[in-house]
Design an enzyme around this catalytic site. Structure first.
Site, PDB file in Angstrom:
ATOM      1  N   GLU A 147      11.014  -4.679   3.862  1.00  0.00           N
ATOM      2  CA  GLU A 147      11.138  -6.063   3.391  1.00  0.00           C
ATOM      3  C   GLU A 147      10.703  -6.186   1.941  1.00  0.00           C
ATOM      4  O   GLU A 147      11.344  -6.831   1.117  1.00  0.00           O
ATOM      5  CB  GLU A 147      10.248  -6.996   4.225  1.00  0.00           C
ATOM      6  CG  GLU A 147      10.648  -7.151   5.679  1.00  0.00           C
ATOM      7  CD  GLU A 147       9.943  -6.152   6.584  1.00  0.00           C
ATOM      8  OE1 GLU A 147       9.641  -5.026   6.128  1.00  0.00           O
ATOM      9  OE2 GLU A 147       9.713  -6.508   7.753  1.00  0.00           O
ATOM     10  N   GLU A 194      -3.225  -7.003  15.284  1.00  0.00           N
ATOM     11  CA  GLU A 194      -2.774  -5.687  14.821  1.00  0.00           C
ATOM     12  C   GLU A 194      -3.913  -4.675  14.994  1.00  0.00           C
ATOM     13  O   GLU A 194      -3.673  -3.497  15.230  1.00  0.00           O
ATOM     14  CB  GLU A 194      -2.304  -5.740  13.358  1.00  0.00           C
ATOM     15  CG  GLU A 194      -1.480  -4.528  12.972  1.00  0.00           C
ATOM     16  CD  GLU A 194      -0.732  -4.675  11.655  1.00  0.00           C
ATOM     17  OE1 GLU A 194       0.483  -4.939  11.672  1.00  0.00           O
ATOM     18  OE2 GLU A 194      -1.372  -4.535  10.608  1.00  0.00           O
ATOM     19  N   GLY A 239      -4.295  -2.181   5.597  1.00  0.00           N
ATOM     20  CA  GLY A 239      -3.555  -3.327   5.046  1.00  0.00           C
ATOM     21  C   GLY A 239      -4.219  -4.661   5.354  1.00  0.00           C
ATOM     22  O   GLY A 239      -4.416  -5.504   4.473  1.00  0.00           O
ATOM     23  N   ARG A 240      -4.592  -4.869   6.603  1.00  0.00           N
ATOM     24  CA  ARG A 240      -5.149  -6.179   6.989  1.00  0.00           C
ATOM     25  C   ARG A 240      -6.594  -6.345   6.543  1.00  0.00           C
ATOM     26  O   ARG A 240      -7.199  -7.389   6.771  1.00  0.00           O
ATOM     27  CB  ARG A 240      -5.006  -6.384   8.503  1.00  0.00           C
ATOM     28  CG  ARG A 240      -5.549  -5.246   9.339  1.00  0.00           C
ATOM     29  CD  ARG A 240      -5.062  -5.323  10.786  1.00  0.00           C
ATOM     30  NE  ARG A 240      -5.455  -4.154  11.564  1.00  0.00           N
ATOM     31  CZ  ARG A 240      -4.779  -3.011  11.600  1.00  0.00           C
ATOM     32  NH1 ARG A 240      -3.686  -2.863  10.881  1.00  0.00           N
ATOM     33  NH2 ARG A 240      -5.184  -2.004  12.347  1.00  0.00           N
ATOM     34  N   LYS A 271      10.634  -1.009  13.367  1.00  0.00           N
ATOM     35  CA  LYS A 271      11.081  -0.738  11.991  1.00  0.00           C
ATOM     36  C   LYS A 271      12.160   0.331  11.998  1.00  0.00           C
ATOM     37  O   LYS A 271      13.177   0.233  11.326  1.00  0.00           O
ATOM     38  CB  LYS A 271       9.909  -0.212  11.141  1.00  0.00           C
ATOM     39  CG  LYS A 271       8.861  -1.213  10.763  1.00  0.00           C
ATOM     40  CD  LYS A 271       7.909  -0.534   9.763  1.00  0.00           C
ATOM     41  CE  LYS A 271       6.599  -1.245   9.641  1.00  0.00           C
ATOM     42  NZ  LYS A 271       5.614  -0.524   8.848  1.00  0.00           N
ATOM     43  N   HIS A 277      -2.307 -33.345  18.010  1.00  0.00           N
ATOM     44  CA  HIS A 277      -1.131 -34.121  18.404  1.00  0.00           C
ATOM     45  C   HIS A 277       0.023 -33.211  18.776  1.00  0.00           C
ATOM     46  O   HIS A 277       1.173 -33.664  18.866  1.00  0.00           O
ATOM     47  CB  HIS A 277      -0.748 -35.075  17.270  1.00  0.00           C
ATOM     48  CG  HIS A 277      -1.876 -36.004  16.935  1.00  0.00           C
ATOM     49  ND1 HIS A 277      -2.058 -37.212  17.561  1.00  0.00           N
ATOM     50  CD2 HIS A 277      -2.924 -35.848  16.091  1.00  0.00           C
ATOM     51  CE1 HIS A 277      -3.158 -37.783  17.091  1.00  0.00           C
ATOM     52  NE2 HIS A 277      -3.709 -36.969  16.198  1.00  0.00           N
ATOM     53  N   LYS A 292       0.837  -1.200   0.000  1.00  0.00           N
ATOM     54  CA  LYS A 292       0.000   0.000   0.000  1.00  0.00           C
ATOM     55  C   LYS A 292       0.878   1.259   0.000  1.00  0.00           C
ATOM     56  O   LYS A 292       0.659   2.172  -0.769  1.00  0.00           O
ATOM     57  CB  LYS A 292      -0.904  -0.034   1.240  1.00  0.00           C
ATOM     58  CG  LYS A 292      -1.834   1.137   1.342  1.00  0.00           C
ATOM     59  CD  LYS A 292      -2.770   0.935   2.512  1.00  0.00           C
ATOM     60  CE  LYS A 292      -3.130   2.242   3.144  1.00  0.00           C
ATOM     61  NZ  LYS A 292      -3.974   2.084   4.324  1.00  0.00           N
TER      62      LYS A 292
END
Ligand code: F6P
Length: 523
Positions: free
Chosen positions: A215, A356, A270-271, A489, A387, A209
């Protein structure tokens, strides 16, 4: 808005009533509740669209729900919901509207007075043309070959949603079209994917965005170098790179051709962006018609959330049950257990969505809250999870409310296993040997649906989005900013410069020592 100020929420009539009620309910075993009421399963279940929510295995009675609904009303959930759907700037700390619901709207104009639908329709048309061209082998690379491998480079909301949906909807996807995802700052992530790709038939989608995320830019640069190296041409970049971004200028500077730059806007968090052009990899995998089914599913849940009375509103009920345990039973975590291999990535997606959004400790006015907000959301795919960590769910010292997500059509015995787990957590089992005893009384919701198809996935994701919204309103926090990710960041940028820069920035002795060791070991 008549919101309680800090301290006030816990002093409010609805909160106090719930506290008093909790003291009674805490003494009652769910076995007893089932024994008392043969209608309990029916009474505490709700259908909305393709989803059946059974919430009878919770430590609630009718009074509990009535009191929780009072809490929602006291917080003004209905009014806030109307404000979100009206496009008001409810994301106050960023002064933004919250309009992901527009991305799946079918309305001609929405919201009133600030119509974003022309933009949305244009973006959908662009996605359709582009995904059709890729799938149809008509989007040709630098050397004239069709793009058979698509690599999405993005992180957080620009990765988790499309990654999860491409996995979830694999039965609906075109097997000839490989779609991969790269997110990590560790270049190994990209290297692994590139080792299976050919430059002449690889399309990269840079999903960001902001187009400033470290990254993503680092991976995009590495990918660009790999492409130029493989095709011996810088000009290839404009054919092999597309972007989903709100920062068109930065994308152009990177070398992305204007016709391959797909828009996004600041009113999409974003999410909450998988419904937007961030969903391009999904559209490429399953086709735009099916992507539209996903949007239709979300739209159906939006309608339900908007219109159903709070008492019969699925996102509201899930939100309130979460609050019941987090705030009145001290539950510090919440497990998400999808019983379907295809939903393997769902817990990670919901982690970002919930944590978030609601991982906040100050209220909308910046005042510290004196109650718990979002619990730790975690989970894994069943039956594998049984398990690994269900021992703790059944006999551990923590109360962990669980969501069992159970598609039934293609999941074989997994579905029965999910029901068995929920039953065991609820009822428990007596035994003379303490180690073999199960206390039970451990709460869970079961969400049953027939298949994992685009429409159902749309409903499911929108259900959780609105759950998060309702909880944020009750906790009086802004669910739509994420300032908490910024500091790390910033420090990472400093550390990446040099040891001297880190020392100059006044880093602590521990970090400085670790940095020295890190540099020494790297040689
Ligand atoms: O680091 C947090 C975050 O801002 C998320 O909210 C977002 O989804 C992600 O980074 C990626 O951001 P962008 O799409 O701008 O690269």
């Amino acid at each position: 808005m008549n919101q309680p100020t800090p301290g006030k929420l816990r002093q409010s009539p609805a909160w106090k009533a719930l506290q008093a009620h909790q003291a009674e309910i805490a003494q009652v075993h769910m076995r007893e509740l089932f024994a008392r009421s043969p209608e309990r399963a029916q009474e505490f279940s709700l259908e909305a669209g393709a989803l059946l929510l059974d919430y009878s295995k919770h430590r609630v009675i009718g009074t509990t729900l009535a009191l929780l609904i009072d809490l929602a009303r006291q917080a003004g959930v209905e009014a806030w919901r109307a404000r979100m759907f009206a496009g008001e700037h409810i994301n106050a700390s960023e002064d933004r509207a919250v309009l992901h619901v527009a991305l799946r709207s079918a309305l001609e104009a929405f919201p009133a007075g600030n119509d974003v639908m022309p933009l949305v329709r244009k973006a959908r048309q662009g996605m359709r043309a582009f995904s059709d061209a890729v799938r149809g082998g008509r989007l040709l690379g630098h050397s004239g070959k069709p793009m058979r491998t698509v690599i999405n480079i993005g992180i957080g909301g620009s990765d988790l949603g499309p990654r999860m949906l491409v996995q979830a909807l694999w039965r609906h996807a075109d097997a000839a079209q490989a779609v991969h995802f790269v997110a990590n700052a560790d270049p190994d992530d990209l290297a692994r994917v590139l080792s299976q790709a050919q430059p002449e038939s690889t399309l990269f989608i840079v999903a960001s965005k902001t187009f400033t995320t470290g990254e993503t830019l680092a991976n995009a640069r590495l990918a660009r170098a790999w492409l130029i190296d493989g095709l011996h041409s810088e000009a290839a970049v404009s054919k092999h790179f597309a972007a989903a971004t709100a920062n068109v200028k930065a994308a152009a500077e990177f070398g992305i051709a204007p016709e391959l730059c797909f828009s996004l806007w600041d009113w999409v968090g974003g999410r909450y962006s998988v419904w937007s052009t961030v969903g391009l990899p999904v559209a490429i995998a399953i086709g735009m018609d099916r992507f539209e089914e996903l949007l239709a599913g979300a739209r159906a849940m939006d309608e339900h959330f908007l219109r159903a009375p709070l008492e019969a509103n699925m996102p509201v009920l899930l939100a309130l049950l979460g609050i019941w345990y987090a705030n009145f039973f001290g539950a510090e975590s919440h497990a998400v257990l999808p019983y379907a291999e295809a939903l393997r990535e769902l817990p990670a997606y919901l982690q970002q969505l919930e944590m978030e959004s609601n991982g906040k400790s100050v209220d909308r006015d910046g005042q510290p809250v004196d109650y718990a907000t979002v619990p730790v959301v975690w989970g894994a795919v069943g039956t594998n999870s049984q398990h690994a960590f269900h021992q703790m769910l059944h006999q551990g010292t923590h109360l962990v409310p669980c969501d069992f997500l159970v598609p039934v059509a293609t999941t074989g015995a997994a579905a029965e296993n999910a029901l068995a787990q929920a039953a065991a957590l609820m009822a428990g089992k007596d035994a003379s040997l303490a180690q073999r005893r199960f206390d039970g009384n451990r709460p869970s919701s079961t969400i049953l649906f027939k298949t994992i198809d685009p429409n159902t996935m749309g409903q499911l994701l929108a259900l959780y989005e609105h759950k998060v919204f309702v909880q944020g309103i009750i906790w009086n926090i802004n669910s739509f900013d994420q300032w908490g990710v910024e500091l790390g960041k910033e420090i990472a940028r400093t550390l990446a410069q040099s040891a001297a820069a880190a020392a100059e920035a006044g880093m602590d002795a521990s970090t400085n020592a670790l940095m020295r060791r890190l540099r020494a070991w790297r040689g």
